[in-house]
Scaffold this motif. Structure first.
Motif, PDB file in Angstrom:
ATOM      1  N   MET A 175       0.854  -1.168   0.000  1.00  0.00           N
ATOM      2  CA  MET A 175       0.000   0.000   0.000  1.00  0.00           C
ATOM      3  C   MET A 175       0.902   1.234   0.000  1.00  0.00           C
ATOM      4  SD  MET A 175      -2.940   1.118   2.791  1.00  0.00           S
ATOM      5  CE  MET A 175      -1.995   0.631   4.208  1.00  0.00           C
ATOM      6  N   THR A 176       0.735   2.058  -1.003  1.00  0.00           N
ATOM      7  CA  THR A 176       1.482   3.306  -1.116  1.00  0.00           C
ATOM      8  C   THR A 176       0.639   4.434  -0.533  1.00  0.00           C
ATOM      9  OG1 THR A 176       2.452   2.507  -3.173  1.00  0.00           O
ATOM     10  CG2 THR A 176       2.632   4.849  -2.729  1.00  0.00           C
ATOM     11  N   ILE A 177       1.258   5.280   0.277  1.00  0.00           N
ATOM     12  CA  ILE A 177       0.554   6.418   0.868  1.00  0.00           C
ATOM     13  C   ILE A 177       1.246   7.696   0.414  1.00  0.00           C
ATOM     14  CG2 ILE A 177      -0.131   7.570   2.995  1.00  0.00           C
ATOM     15  CD1 ILE A 177      -0.097   4.786   4.338  1.00  0.00           C
ATOM     16  N   GLN A 178       0.486   8.576  -0.212  1.00  0.00           N
ATOM     17  CA  GLN A 178       1.024   9.845  -0.695  1.00  0.00           C
ATOM     18  C   GLN A 178       0.249  10.984  -0.049  1.00  0.00           C
ATOM     19  OE1 GLN A 178       1.034  10.244  -4.936  1.00  0.00           O
ATOM     20  NE2 GLN A 178       1.403  12.438  -4.853  1.00  0.00           N
ATOM     21  N   ILE A 179       0.972  11.962   0.504  1.00  0.00           N
ATOM     22  CA  ILE A 179       0.335  13.104   1.165  1.00  0.00           C
ATOM     23  C   ILE A 179       0.642  14.371   0.377  1.00  0.00           C
ATOM     24  CG2 ILE A 179       0.241  14.489   3.260  1.00  0.00           C
ATOM     25  CD1 ILE A 179       0.800  11.949   4.840  1.00  0.00           C
TER      26      ILE A 179
ATOM     27  N   LEU B 137      -9.002  15.361   2.316  1.00  0.00           N
ATOM     28  CA  LEU B 137      -9.645  14.416   1.408  1.00  0.00           C
ATOM     29  C   LEU B 137      -8.739  13.188   1.333  1.00  0.00           C
ATOM     30  CD1 LEU B 137     -11.572  14.737  -1.700  1.00  0.00           C
ATOM     31  CD2 LEU B 137      -9.368  13.665  -2.027  1.00  0.00           C
ATOM     32  N   ILE B 138      -9.287  12.029   1.584  1.00  0.00           N
ATOM     33  CA  ILE B 138      -8.525  10.783   1.453  1.00  0.00           C
ATOM     34  C   ILE B 138      -9.178   9.946   0.365  1.00  0.00           C
ATOM     35  CG2 ILE B 138      -7.778   8.633   2.542  1.00  0.00           C
ATOM     36  CD1 ILE B 138      -7.608  10.032   5.171  1.00  0.00           C
ATOM     37  N   GLU B 139      -8.349   9.519  -0.576  1.00  0.00           N
ATOM     38  CA  GLU B 139      -8.809   8.663  -1.670  1.00  0.00           C
ATOM     39  C   GLU B 139      -8.112   7.317  -1.532  1.00  0.00           C
ATOM     40  OE1 GLU B 139      -7.920   8.488  -6.350  1.00  0.00           O
ATOM     41  OE2 GLU B 139      -8.790  10.370  -5.661  1.00  0.00           O
ATOM     42  N   ALA B 140      -8.901   6.257  -1.506  1.00  0.00           N
ATOM     43  CA  ALA B 140      -8.366   4.899  -1.407  1.00  0.00           C
ATOM     44  C   ALA B 140      -8.639   4.177  -2.707  1.00  0.00           C
ATOM     45  CB  ALA B 140      -9.011   4.152  -0.245  1.00  0.00           C
ATOM     46  N   ARG B 141      -7.604   3.577  -3.242  1.00  0.00           N
ATOM     47  CA  ARG B 141      -7.748   2.789  -4.466  1.00  0.00           C
ATOM     48  C   ARG B 141      -7.698   1.311  -4.089  1.00  0.00           C
ATOM     49  NH1 ARG B 141      -6.357   6.278  -9.073  1.00  0.00           N
ATOM     50  NH2 ARG B 141      -5.978   8.323  -8.168  1.00  0.00           N
TER      51      ARG B 141
ATOM     52  N   ALA C  93     -13.494   8.035  -2.147  1.00  0.00           N
ATOM     53  CA  ALA C  93     -12.937   9.235  -1.539  1.00  0.00           C
ATOM     54  C   ALA C  93     -13.885   9.763  -0.470  1.00  0.00           C
ATOM     55  CB  ALA C  93     -12.696  10.295  -2.598  1.00  0.00           C
ATOM     56  N   ILE C  94     -13.302  10.275   0.584  1.00  0.00           N
ATOM     57  CA  ILE C  94     -14.080  10.920   1.652  1.00  0.00           C
ATOM     58  C   ILE C  94     -13.418  12.247   1.982  1.00  0.00           C
ATOM     59  CG2 ILE C  94     -14.917   8.748   2.617  1.00  0.00           C
ATOM     60  CD1 ILE C  94     -12.392  10.737   4.513  1.00  0.00           C
ATOM     61  N   THR C  95     -14.188  13.129   2.578  1.00  0.00           N
ATOM     62  CA  THR C  95     -13.676  14.431   2.987  1.00  0.00           C
ATOM     63  C   THR C  95     -14.058  14.685   4.435  1.00  0.00           C
ATOM     64  OG1 THR C  95     -14.032  15.257   0.747  1.00  0.00           O
ATOM     65  CG2 THR C  95     -13.685  16.899   2.448  1.00  0.00           C
ATOM     66  N   ASN C  96     -13.161  15.318   5.160  1.00  0.00           N
ATOM     67  CA  ASN C  96     -13.443  15.707   6.533  1.00  0.00           C
ATOM     68  C   ASN C  96     -12.892  17.109   6.756  1.00  0.00           C
ATOM     69  OD1 ASN C  96     -14.451  14.969   9.204  1.00  0.00           O
ATOM     70  ND2 ASN C  96     -12.323  15.148   9.835  1.00  0.00           N
ATOM     71  N   GLN C  97     -13.663  17.935   7.446  1.00  0.00           N
ATOM     72  CA  GLN C  97     -13.212  19.289   7.762  1.00  0.00           C
ATOM     73  C   GLN C  97     -13.134  19.457   9.267  1.00  0.00           C
ATOM     74  OE1 GLN C  97     -16.107  21.469   5.202  1.00  0.00           O
ATOM     75  NE2 GLN C  97     -14.225  22.445   4.468  1.00  0.00           N
TER      76      GLN C  97
ATOM     77  N   ARG D  63      -3.275   1.950  -3.111  1.00  0.00           N
ATOM     78  CA  ARG D  63      -2.750   3.304  -2.946  1.00  0.00           C
ATOM     79  C   ARG D  63      -3.716   4.150  -2.119  1.00  0.00           C
ATOM     80  NH1 ARG D  63       0.798   6.425  -6.071  1.00  0.00           N
ATOM     81  NH2 ARG D  63       0.269   8.613  -6.196  1.00  0.00           N
ATOM     82  N   ILE D  64      -3.140   5.018  -1.306  1.00  0.00           N
ATOM     83  CA  ILE D  64      -3.898   6.007  -0.540  1.00  0.00           C
ATOM     84  C   ILE D  64      -3.330   7.377  -0.888  1.00  0.00           C
ATOM     85  CG2 ILE D  64      -4.381   6.936   1.760  1.00  0.00           C
ATOM     86  CD1 ILE D  64      -5.805   4.372   1.489  1.00  0.00           C
ATOM     87  N   GLU D  65      -4.204   8.309  -1.253  1.00  0.00           N
ATOM     88  CA  GLU D  65      -3.779   9.683  -1.487  1.00  0.00           C
ATOM     89  C   GLU D  65      -4.502  10.589  -0.509  1.00  0.00           C
ATOM     90  OE1 GLU D  65      -3.406  11.495  -5.335  1.00  0.00           O
ATOM     91  OE2 GLU D  65      -3.275   9.517  -6.273  1.00  0.00           O
TER      92      GLU D  65
END
Length: 104
Positions: free
Chosen positions: A1-5, A59-63, A71-75, A38-40
């Motif tokens: 699993m690749t994680i990119q920020i 915003l986190i996008e999981a492939r 994708a989900i978003t949290n504020q 992958r996680i972005e």
């Protein structure tokens, strides 16, 4: 699993913060490691450098293998709160999708 920020220009993408968030995400999604490729993560300040309520967006996008990305978003008021809230949401979403895949 690749994680990119990724961060916008108003949020500092310090290496220490990146490592911390990467480890939080990896730990939370560890049991789904074989399903996630992958996680972005995209962090941005909604109103620039001005202070505000819930102005940090994560915003986190999981492939997932063989599926469309989710994708989900949290504020929240801070980067830490935005990221941890988003991690909780993406974990719940991935659990639901993987659970449905395994039932069929």
């Amino acid at each position: 699993m690749t994680i990119q920020i990724n961060t916008d220009k108003t949020i500092s993408g310090e290496k220490r913060s990146e490592d911390y968030f990467t480890s939080l995400i990896a730990e939370a999604l560890q049991r789904f490691d074989s399903h996630i490729t992958r996680i972005e993560v995209h962090l941005k300040d909604e109103n620039g450098k001005k202070d505000g309520i819930n102005d940090i967006s994560c915003l986190i996008e999981a492939r997932l293998e063989g599926r469309q990305p989710i994708a989900i978003t949290n504020q929240a008021d801070s980067v830490d709160l935005a990221v941890t809230g988003a991690i909780d949401k993406i974990k719940t979403a991935v659990e639901s999708i993987i659970g449905k895949m395994q039932k069929h």
